[in-house]
Enzyme design. Sequence first.
Site, PDB file in Angstrom:
ATOM      1  N   PRO A  26       0.829  -1.199  -0.037  1.00 29.36           N
ATOM      2  CA  PRO A  26      -0.109  -0.152  -0.086  1.00 29.36           C
ATOM      3  C   PRO A  26       0.766   1.218  -0.049  1.00 29.36           C
ATOM      4  O   PRO A  26       2.137   1.325   0.944  1.00 29.36           O
ATOM      5  CB  PRO A  26      -0.819  -0.110   1.209  1.00 29.36           C
ATOM      6  CG  PRO A  26      -0.607  -1.649   1.783  1.00 29.36           C
ATOM      7  CD  PRO A  26       0.551  -1.965   1.092  1.00 29.36           C
ATOM      8  N   GLU A  27       0.414   2.209  -0.810  1.00 30.22           N
ATOM      9  CA  GLU A  27       1.222   3.547  -0.978  1.00 30.22           C
ATOM     10  C   GLU A  27       0.098   4.634  -0.514  1.00 30.22           C
ATOM     11  O   GLU A  27      -0.877   4.320  -0.026  1.00 30.22           O
ATOM     12  CB  GLU A  27       1.687   3.692  -2.378  1.00 30.22           C
ATOM     13  CG  GLU A  27       2.556   2.754  -2.427  1.00 30.22           C
ATOM     14  CD  GLU A  27       3.708   3.092  -3.930  1.00 30.22           C
ATOM     15  OE1 GLU A  27       3.264   3.910  -4.345  1.00 30.22           O
ATOM     16  OE2 GLU A  27       4.136   2.019  -4.367  1.00 30.22           O
ATOM     17  N   LYS A  42       2.626   6.613   4.464  1.00 35.25           N
ATOM     18  CA  LYS A  42       1.970   5.099   4.663  1.00 35.25           C
ATOM     19  C   LYS A  42       1.614   4.851   6.172  1.00 35.25           C
ATOM     20  O   LYS A  42       1.153   3.945   6.327  1.00 35.25           O
ATOM     21  CB  LYS A  42       3.169   4.123   4.232  1.00 35.25           C
ATOM     22  CG  LYS A  42       3.253   4.431   2.754  1.00 35.25           C
ATOM     23  CD  LYS A  42       4.459   3.111   2.485  1.00 35.25           C
ATOM     24  CE  LYS A  42       5.298   3.829   1.060  1.00 35.25           C
ATOM     25  NZ  LYS A  42       6.314   2.927   0.768  1.00 35.25           N
ATOM     26  N   ARG A  73       0.378 -11.500   5.890  1.00 33.29           N
ATOM     27  CA  ARG A  73       1.832 -11.727   6.107  1.00 33.29           C
ATOM     28  C   ARG A  73       2.506 -11.150   7.151  1.00 33.29           C
ATOM     29  O   ARG A  73       3.697 -11.384   7.430  1.00 33.29           O
ATOM     30  CB  ARG A  73       2.767 -11.407   4.657  1.00 33.29           C
ATOM     31  CG  ARG A  73       2.054 -12.161   3.337  1.00 33.29           C
ATOM     32  CD  ARG A  73       2.610 -11.514   2.237  1.00 33.29           C
ATOM     33  NE  ARG A  73       4.153 -11.999   2.151  1.00 33.29           N
ATOM     34  CZ  ARG A  73       4.971 -11.687   1.203  1.00 33.29           C
ATOM     35  NH1 ARG A  73       4.518 -10.880   0.122  1.00 33.29           N
ATOM     36  NH2 ARG A  73       6.230 -11.775   1.170  1.00 33.29           N
ATOM     37  N   ARG A  84      21.020  14.513  -2.035  1.00 37.61           N
ATOM     38  CA  ARG A  84      21.107  12.909  -2.250  1.00 37.61           C
ATOM     39  C   ARG A  84      21.602  12.849  -3.455  1.00 37.61           C
ATOM     40  O   ARG A  84      21.077  12.972  -4.544  1.00 37.61           O
ATOM     41  CB  ARG A  84      19.628  12.430  -2.092  1.00 37.61           C
ATOM     42  CG  ARG A  84      19.276  12.630  -0.601  1.00 37.61           C
ATOM     43  CD  ARG A  84      17.881  12.379  -0.457  1.00 37.61           C
ATOM     44  NE  ARG A  84      17.370  12.434   1.152  1.00 37.61           N
ATOM     45  CZ  ARG A  84      17.217  13.435   1.890  1.00 37.61           C
ATOM     46  NH1 ARG A  84      17.046  14.318   1.023  1.00 37.61           N
ATOM     47  NH2 ARG A  84      17.025  13.572   2.983  1.00 37.61           N
ATOM     48  N   ARG A 114      14.862  -2.607  -6.240  1.00 34.63           N
ATOM     49  CA  ARG A 114      13.448  -2.451  -6.472  1.00 34.63           C
ATOM     50  C   ARG A 114      13.285  -2.542  -7.920  1.00 34.63           C
ATOM     51  O   ARG A 114      13.867  -2.169  -8.771  1.00 34.63           O
ATOM     52  CB  ARG A 114      12.696  -1.604  -5.864  1.00 34.63           C
ATOM     53  CG  ARG A 114      12.971  -1.037  -4.551  1.00 34.63           C
ATOM     54  CD  ARG A 114      12.256  -2.169  -3.875  1.00 34.63           C
ATOM     55  NE  ARG A 114      10.749  -2.757  -4.028  1.00 34.63           N
ATOM     56  CZ  ARG A 114       9.675  -1.776  -3.365  1.00 34.63           C
ATOM     57  NH1 ARG A 114      10.170  -1.026  -2.451  1.00 34.63           N
ATOM     58  NH2 ARG A 114       8.599  -1.670  -3.697  1.00 34.63           N
TER      59      ARG A 114
END
Length: 276
Positions: free
Chosen positions: A2-3, A59, A116, A155, A255
């Site tokens: 879920p985002e 989230k 899970r 970054r 990812r």
Amino acid sequence: MPELPDVEWTRGRLQKWMRGASITSARSDDARVLRPRAPAVVMRSLVGRRIESVSRRGKWLRIELDHGVYVFSHLGMTGEWVERSTEEPTLRAERVRLDLRRADGRAASVRYLDARRFGRLLVAREDILEWRELGPDPLADGLRVSALRAAFARRRRAVKETLMDQTVLAGVGNILATEALFYARIDPRSRSDALSEAQVGAVVRGLRKAIRKELATRERAGDEGWTDVFEVYGRKGQACRRCETPLEHIVLGGRGTTFCRKCQVRRNSRVVETGA
Ligand SMILES: [Zn+2]
């Protein structure tokens, strides 16, 4: 996983089900989801409390109860909040991690399910570190190009990895980052610290569009028949909707990442090499 749009949709439902209600019973025997404290201790602190509001950052969900008690919830991979008839089995039934009953006379309880068990439930007297260290939330705080560009500049990583850093923006995961960069026509491997103001502006517009679309899809589908229609996410090898080139799939920062090699240009010379 879920985002932001999924969690925001969940927040609205929890708020509708629980705001103003008092908890008459709280049951859980799941020490893993409730770590680090024992289920019995957590349950005792909830019974008798009134639910004031349900908020969200990224989230994370925060259920605020009276007397300064908070329940923090992170859905992990498969967590979900549902309202079910009290006739349906609760504990020991597969996947039910928490069952809350309210003093409203309705024969229904609010339950947290998690197949899970990567989700988290934390009861605290103040905001937890995971909540405090989150970056701006695109819905709650808005998206500002200048602030995002400054965070990007600090970054030295691929822009997609920077977007998914929860201290940069809260709630952006693999789906939103992948879709936003397609809308922005930026190669996900481009370094975030090399993007121009105009390019960061395109990322912001892409994020807004991806979030709006996901929220609308969620609203329309509700509980039933929920299917995602993405531009690029999960469409490896299929034709780009813009130019028909087969979409590429690489691994970036661990990812899976899908993008169009033709539409999404490397916007700078300082490209992060992935070996993919
Ligand atoms: Zn394309």
